[in-house]
Design a protein around this motif. Sequence first.
Motif, PDB file in Angstrom:
ATOM      1  N   THR A 197       4.392  -1.930  -9.127  1.00  0.00           N
ATOM      2  CA  THR A 197       3.799  -1.030  -8.152  1.00  0.00           C
ATOM      3  C   THR A 197       3.056  -1.828  -7.094  1.00  0.00           C
ATOM      4  N   ARG A 198       3.222  -1.398  -5.858  1.00  0.00           N
ATOM      5  CA  ARG A 198       2.504  -1.959  -4.721  1.00  0.00           C
ATOM      6  C   ARG A 198       1.456  -0.926  -4.325  1.00  0.00           C
ATOM      7  N   ARG A 199       0.167  -1.306  -4.401  1.00  0.00           N
ATOM      8  CA  ARG A 199      -0.918  -0.340  -4.212  1.00  0.00           C
ATOM      9  C   ARG A 199      -1.860  -0.783  -3.094  1.00  0.00           C
ATOM     10  N   TYR A 200      -2.342   0.202  -2.341  1.00  0.00           N
ATOM     11  CA  TYR A 200      -3.391  -0.033  -1.347  1.00  0.00           C
ATOM     12  C   TYR A 200      -4.683   0.603  -1.849  1.00  0.00           C
ATOM     13  N   TRP A 201      -5.819  -0.065  -1.540  1.00  0.00           N
ATOM     14  CA  TRP A 201      -7.141   0.433  -1.907  1.00  0.00           C
ATOM     15  C   TRP A 201      -8.048   0.424  -0.682  1.00  0.00           C
ATOM     16  N   ARG A 202      -8.967   1.370  -0.655  1.00  0.00           N
ATOM     17  CA  ARG A 202      -9.980   1.406   0.410  1.00  0.00           C
ATOM     18  C   ARG A 202     -11.172   2.216  -0.096  1.00  0.00           C
ATOM     19  N   GLY A 203     -12.360   1.617  -0.049  1.00  0.00           N
ATOM     20  CA  GLY A 203     -13.564   2.338  -0.436  1.00  0.00           C
ATOM     21  C   GLY A 203     -13.532   2.868  -1.850  1.00  0.00           C
ATOM     22  N   THR A 210      -5.088   4.475  -2.043  1.00  0.00           N
ATOM     23  CA  THR A 210      -4.538   5.287  -0.956  1.00  0.00           C
ATOM     24  C   THR A 210      -3.013   5.306  -0.934  1.00  0.00           C
ATOM     25  N   TRP A 211      -2.376   4.444  -1.710  1.00  0.00           N
ATOM     26  CA  TRP A 211      -0.908   4.319  -1.663  1.00  0.00           C
ATOM     27  C   TRP A 211      -0.435   3.685  -2.948  1.00  0.00           C
ATOM     28  N   VAL A 212       0.595   4.231  -3.552  1.00  0.00           N
ATOM     29  CA  VAL A 212       1.229   3.635  -4.732  1.00  0.00           C
ATOM     30  C   VAL A 212       2.737   3.754  -4.547  1.00  0.00           C
ATOM     31  N   GLN A 213       3.417   2.618  -4.557  1.00  0.00           N
ATOM     32  CA  GLN A 213       4.869   2.618  -4.382  1.00  0.00           C
ATOM     33  C   GLN A 213       5.518   1.741  -5.440  1.00  0.00           C
TER      34      GLN A 213
END
Length: 219
Positions: free
Chosen positions: A21-27, A31-34
């Motif tokens: 999984t490629r994940r984005y995080w913020r605060g 915010t995104w899981v692919q």
Amino acid sequence: MPHGRFGYGATVTFEPGQVVTRRYWRGGLCTWVQPMRVIADDADGLLLWSPVGSDVARLVDADGRNPHDLPVDELRDPRLTVGAWERYDVLVLMPPQAAYSVWWFFDDGVFAGWYVNLEEPCVRHPGGVDTTDLVLDLVVSPERRWEWKDADEFAERVGHPLYFDRATADGIRAEGERLIGLVEAAEFPFDGTYTDFRPGPDWPAPRLPRDVEAAVRDR
């Protein structure tokens, strides 16, 4: 993005064919899981594949807004929402320690252009990679004509405590300008590498677990 930020330790390597999984995080929010299939993990970086119709989860709030619409701390009751990856099959290269990823888009098997996603250097963990999207992006045609993407959103986020100050924003744009130089010079990764990529005929579309929150619990 130091390893300690997410609590992960030694470097993790991935095997071709593995789904990560490629994940984005913020605060503090994912915010995104692919989910994506590993093509290679070598000196050029981590190369991942996801076809049209595979799963992707995006953060969406109770009013249908997402982090492109508002800073994440202004979203009302946001939740990860699973949908289908649409329009283009995508090959993503995350070079080692790089503050960007490069995406190759394919339309029914035909190369349709590059996308440069400016992001923090990724942190690996056993299930995949974590990063933070830096908002500003580049869209590059197969003929290497380029344009900035999300420049207005990027400008609006400067000075926000969960995003970046002016000096950091200037550094992000400078990295984009450096990559534009590679585009214009037709240097790797914009030299034609991977533009003829073809997936394995028997690769199923990557899927997220039924409970998408389970995909972010190992933070």
